[in-house]
Design a protein around this motif. Structure first.
Motif: not given
Length: 1025
Positions: A217-220, A864-868, A908-912
């Motif tokens: 699984m990647d950062s997304l 998509s993650i940001a909007m969620r 992942t935490v860095p991406t979040l």
């Protein structure tokens, strides 16, 4: 055919001839045990038998009769670690690969080269029967994977039948090698297929294309190819692990090195990796990534040089198994040069080579193995030079033994360990001037007076000292020597005679004398010069790399200086005879006025020019003056300081600062400056450049070649290619991290964005001029030459001003600005999109609707993650960058925890964390606000006013390996020696390597020493402001 190395390609042998080993190297003939691992070598291609094609097609290879099937070999399927070694790959057998390394018809004889390249299951352990891969040899289509049943015989579509027993034997043999079947030797149909397809050679060693890839699984939260640990194409054929050596060289964890090798191979840029792939690199900064990248390039160069040397020696017929092993064991170019030095063409050869040509290698080895049976008189030949006397023979034996010792790995390791335990020094002295050089005046001798008699331990010498010594040696002012204590030589000679090279039997005194002389000769003539070269090379290489890194740190500090926005600025390029050039720049970077004033031609004339300057400042409401630090800088500074002290410019409260004008003169006469300011005199262009450097340092300094900016030291003594690559990388990093507004930025600034270059930046500007401003990042995909990879690399660093776009959309709705094309893209009035396959395809999927996330540092792949996440915290897209979303995110993160939120969003935490930063940063956020602004002043301090103990504030002008130069406003920069720049005096943010004390830093210092004669000031760092 992709993924298949050349060495496993096969050709059909003549069926009527007996099998014979065609491509067996010397090492294979001598090695009795096949299980001993040897480095893979690329065997020469076997020549096809000179038989008519028809006859070859009709007949098949006869299999040996009455032979027993060989037992499966367990060594062929040993478990391998996750970090692959050069032998851990499984080259796949494809339909056209029918070149067989043939053998005589003896039962159980296996083909060595196939066993080496096939017998290991990639993911470790023995390959289970249900995972055997079946190749569709006869199909003209690309091969597909099929799982063969364990007890079912492999299908045959053509060719004569063979006995069931023989099939069973062959199958067992195949299973022992972890493959289902070999290419069929029925060549009739295969030859036809090969002629039809003729796929090109492919040297993709990384992963077999037909294997099912493991996913992670990647950062997304999306499945991606698992990063292979350790094996890369560059490592192929070397006797060491690429990842382990790179990790040891750069002090970076092996798993991080493995990921970086993969990321760099996929052409990811350093800014993209540093910001958007933090979880794969353990949060390394950009400078550390550059070090790993440079180390990787060095190892690739070593690998390439090793293989080129092997091929060259093989063509010349000089390659032996032991020599090839030594070359493939080498981890540096210096080691390769040392190993291959005796075999270079164009020379008479070494003394050892000439002795070997006379046949003296046998007695040399006999002296160690069986000295009791050695009779040197038997080798005398009166009519042969070099064998005429006993002394000649003894000298020849001595040279061969000395050569053997100098190339023996254990011997070299022992002498290096002895040197580590002792005090090895480097000494420099004045060079002796002889002959014609006596009459010539020697320049710069006084500059090297510190090194006229200089000695230092090689482990403690500073990098700047090495660079200074090297420069003095190149100018023939200094001579340099490495001193190894005599006790090292004595201990080494005793160890060689008594342990490593001790004869295995009793040796006569005359033979022991030869051995003693050989050891002494090997040390003096071969080993000591080698050690000196290695020490000098390593010291110079380390100093050069550190100097280049210092350049990069200084340039980064300079480029990220805090811009002075919203001010009208007067730029002054000082001068005496030709006057001071003036340029007034508006807050939006536009040139308002240019002029020339003569301030230093007399008091009366200077006062008249003061009235002119006051009139200009009042007319354009300008109260900020930027003075270049070149010729007449201090006189011009004193002139403005006097006027300010007398309140001459009242009611304006005028302040001034000193700006670096390094590279301004070069830029003013460049084609780029002529294109940007065609109507201005080159002298006035430099004044414009000085003013713009204060207003927006990054946007102006990127126009100048980095090495002309003048930060660092010894820039002409280091590798120019490496220096340019590093500085260009730093510029790309800075421009990308700051970000650019794509609708207003210049082509010069845009070309430095990660993933873009000159051609792509030009295409972006042309698209903008033709179709109007960009409304969102997705429209970048419609730009010519900007493919998916380029978009991935640059999209996160592109900014789109939402206020500007919303206003544009309102205008479009009212029909005022531009119309929309068929694809929904904004098109300038009167222009049409050219119909084309690529344009139509990309335009059909692009929406011309603005996206609030385009003004943030969040990458489109994470939208998509940001909007969620915005939905989770109870916000909406219109709240991005406001205090409302900041409060919502802060309370939600404290309540649930970042780790739990990341798990809930499957990221992942860095991406979040990056998403949180992007949502909370206010609109127009600039990372440069964290850095220091220019130091504006209203008065000046004279050199005569200084005294020991005075506490002053100043700005760092330049940082070097021995200290930092600080401008304290007295016309001469003071030096803070490196010993006074301690970690305790730096803030926590400044302790990071990439944010060390550098240009632009404001510091508080204390005067320690003043040398009025040489105008030198020594300072102590009190704190960083």
């Amino acid at each position: 055919m992709s993924g298949l190395p050349r060495r496993t390609k096969q050709t059909v042998a003549n069926p009527l001839q007996e099998w014979s080993f065609l491509n067996v190297s010397e090492s294979e003939e001598e090695a009795p045990d096949e299980d001993d691992w040897k480095p893979e070598t690329k065997p020469p291609k076997a020549k096809k038998p000179a038989k008519p094609r028809k006859e070859t097609q009709k007949k098949t290879v006869a299999k040996p009769k009455n032979t027993a099937a060989p037992k499966p070999r367990k060594t062929a399927s040993k478990k391998v670690s996750s970090v692959s070694s050069p032998t851990n790959r499984v080259p796949e057998l494809m339909p056209g690969n029918t070149e067989i390394f043939s053998a005589k018809p003896v039962a159980g004889v296996l083909i060595k080269e196939e066993r080496k390249s096939i017998g290991i299951y990639e993911f470790g352990g023995e390959m289970p029967p249900d995972r055997l891969i079946k190749q569709e040899v006869l199909s003209p289509k690309p091969s597909t994977l099929k799982i063969a049943k364990p007890r079912k015989a492999p299908q045959k579509k053509q060719g004569p039948k063979t006995g069931a027993a023989k099939q069973g034997q062959v199958k067992k043999e195949r299973m022992s090698l972890s493959v289902d079947e070999f290419p069929s030797t029925s060549s009739m149909y295969i030859e036809t297929q090969m002629k039809e397809e003729e796929p090109p050679d492919d040297f993709t060693f990384d992963e077999p294309p037909l294997k099912k890839l493991k996913t992670s699984m990647d950062s997304l939260g999306k499945p991606v190819k698992k990063v292979s640990h350790g094996f890369t194409g560059e490592e192929q054929g070397m006797n060491w692990n690429f990842v382990e050596v790179l990790s040891e060289k750069t002090n970076v964890d092996p798993w991080v090195c493995s990921n970086l090798i993969k990321l760099f191979k996929e052409e990811n840029t350093i800014p993209f990796i540093a910001r958007y792939r933090k979880e794969l690199i353990n949060d390394l900064d950009a400078e550390a990534l550059r070090e790993v990248q440079q180390g990787l390039e060095d190892l690739r160069a070593v690998t390439k040089k090793a293989h080129n040397m092997v091929e060259k020696l093989k063509k010349e017929g000089k390659l032996s198994a032991s020599l090839q092993t030594d070359i493939l064991n080498s981890k540096s170019t210096d080691e390769i040069e040392h190993v291959c030095a005796p075999f270079k063409t164009g020379s008479k050869g070494t003394k050892a080579q000439r002795a070997r040509q006379l046949g003296l290698e046998t007695p040399a080895r006999a002296l160690i193995e069986c000295p009791g049976q050695l009779n040197l008189y038997s080798y005398m030949k009166g009519d042969t030079e070099g064998l005429a006397t006993l002394q000649d023979i003894e000298n020849g034996v001595q040279h061969i033994l000395a050569d053997m010792m100098a190339k023996d790995k254990d011997t070299l390791d022992h002498i290096k360990n002895l040197c580590k335990q002792n005090y090895v020094t480097i000494h420099s002295a004045m060079a002796k001037v002889t002959g014609k050089e006596k009459d010539k005046p020697v320049k710069d001798v006084d500059k090297f007076r510190l090194y006229h008699d200089f000695t230092s331990n090689i482990n403690r010498i500073q990098h700047h000292q090495i660079l200074a010594i090297n420069r003095g040696e190149n100018l023939k002012i200094l001579t340099v020597k490495v001193n190894i204590p005599d006790r090292v030589k004595d201990a080494f000679c005793r160890w060689c005679v008594n342990e490593r090279w001790r004869p295995k039997q009793y040796a006569k005194p005359e033979l022991m004398k030869i051995l003693h002389n050989s050891v002494d000769d090997s040390y003096k003539r071969l080993i000591y010069p080698l050690l000196c070269r290695e020490y000098r090379s390593k010291l110079s290489s380390d100093a050069e790399k550190e100097s280049i890194m210092m350049f990069g740190r200084n340039l980064r500090q300079l480029l990220l200086a805090n811009p002075v926005r919203g001010r009208t600025i007067l730029g002054v390029d000082p001068g005496y005879k030709h006057g001071c050039k003036l340029a007034i720049i508006s807050p939006t970077n536009q040139i308002l006025h240019t002029d020339v004033v003569y301030l230093h031609t007399g008091h009366a004339h200077g006062m008249r020019e003061a009235d002119k300057i006051k009139w200009l400042l009042e007319k354009f409401s300008c109260y900020t003056v930027a003075i270049g630090n070149g010729t007449a800088c201090r006189e011009t500074e004193r002139y403005f300081a006097d006027l300010i002290q007398r309140k001459f410019f009242a009611p304006l409260e005028v302040v001034y600062c000193i700006a670096s004008e390094a590279g301004a003169s070069i830029y003013s006469v460049s084609p780029e400056a002529a294109k940007e300011m065609p109507d201005l005199d080159p002298n006035l262009r430099s004044a414009v450049s000085i003013a713009r450097r204060v207003q927006d340092p990054l946007a102006e300094l990127v126009k100048i070649e980095p090495k002309h900016i003048g930060v660092g030291m010894y820039q002409h003594d280091v590798s120019q290619a490496l220096l340019k690559a590093t500085l260009d990388s730093v510029v790309e990093e800075c421009v990308s991290f700051v970000g650019v507004d794509i609708n207003i930025c210049s082509e010069t600034l845009l070309r430095h964005i990660a993933g873009l270059n000159s051609a792509r930046a030009k295409n972006v500007i042309e698209w903008r001029e033709k179709n109007g401003p960009f409304l969102n990042r997705e429209q970048l995909k419609s730009v010519k030459g900007l493919g998916p990879k380029s978009f991935q690399q640059c999209a996160g660093f592109i900014r789109i001003d939402q206020e500007y776009v919303k206003g544009l959309c309102r205008d479009q709705t009212g029909g005022q600005a531009s119309t929309l094309g068929e694809s929904g893209l904004p098109v300038a009035s009167g222009s049409k999109l050219k119909p084309g396959k690529k344009t139509a395809k990309s335009a059909a999927n692009i929406v011309s609707k603005p996206n609030p996330l385009d003004q943030t540092c969040i990458h489109p792949e994470s939208y998509s993650i940001a909007m969620r996440f915005v939905s989770l915290v109870g916000g909406n897209a219109s709240d991005i960058g406001t205090q409302k979303i900041q409060k919502q995110v802060s309370s939600f993160a404290q309540q649930d925890g970042v780790d739990n939120i990341a798990e809930k969003l499957k990221t992942t935490v860095p991406t979040l964390q990056l998403i949180i930063d992007g949502l909370c940063q206010p609109e127009g956020f600039d990372i440069r606000t964290e850095f220091d602004k220019p130091d504006f002043k209203t008065n000046i301090v004279c050199f005569d006013d200084l005294h020991v103990g005075a506490v002053l504030t100043g700005k760092v002008e330049n940082a070097t390996l021995f200290g930092a130069f600080v401008d304290i406003g007295v016309g001469k920069a003071g030096l803070i020696p490196m010993r006074y720049i301690t970690e305790a005096k730096l803030s926590k943010e400044k302790r990071r390597r990439s944010l060390g004390l550098g240009p632009g830093e404001r510091v508080e210092v204390k005067v320690l020493f003043i040398d009025s004669k040489q105008c030198k000031i020594t300072l102590d760092l009190l704190r960083v402001l």
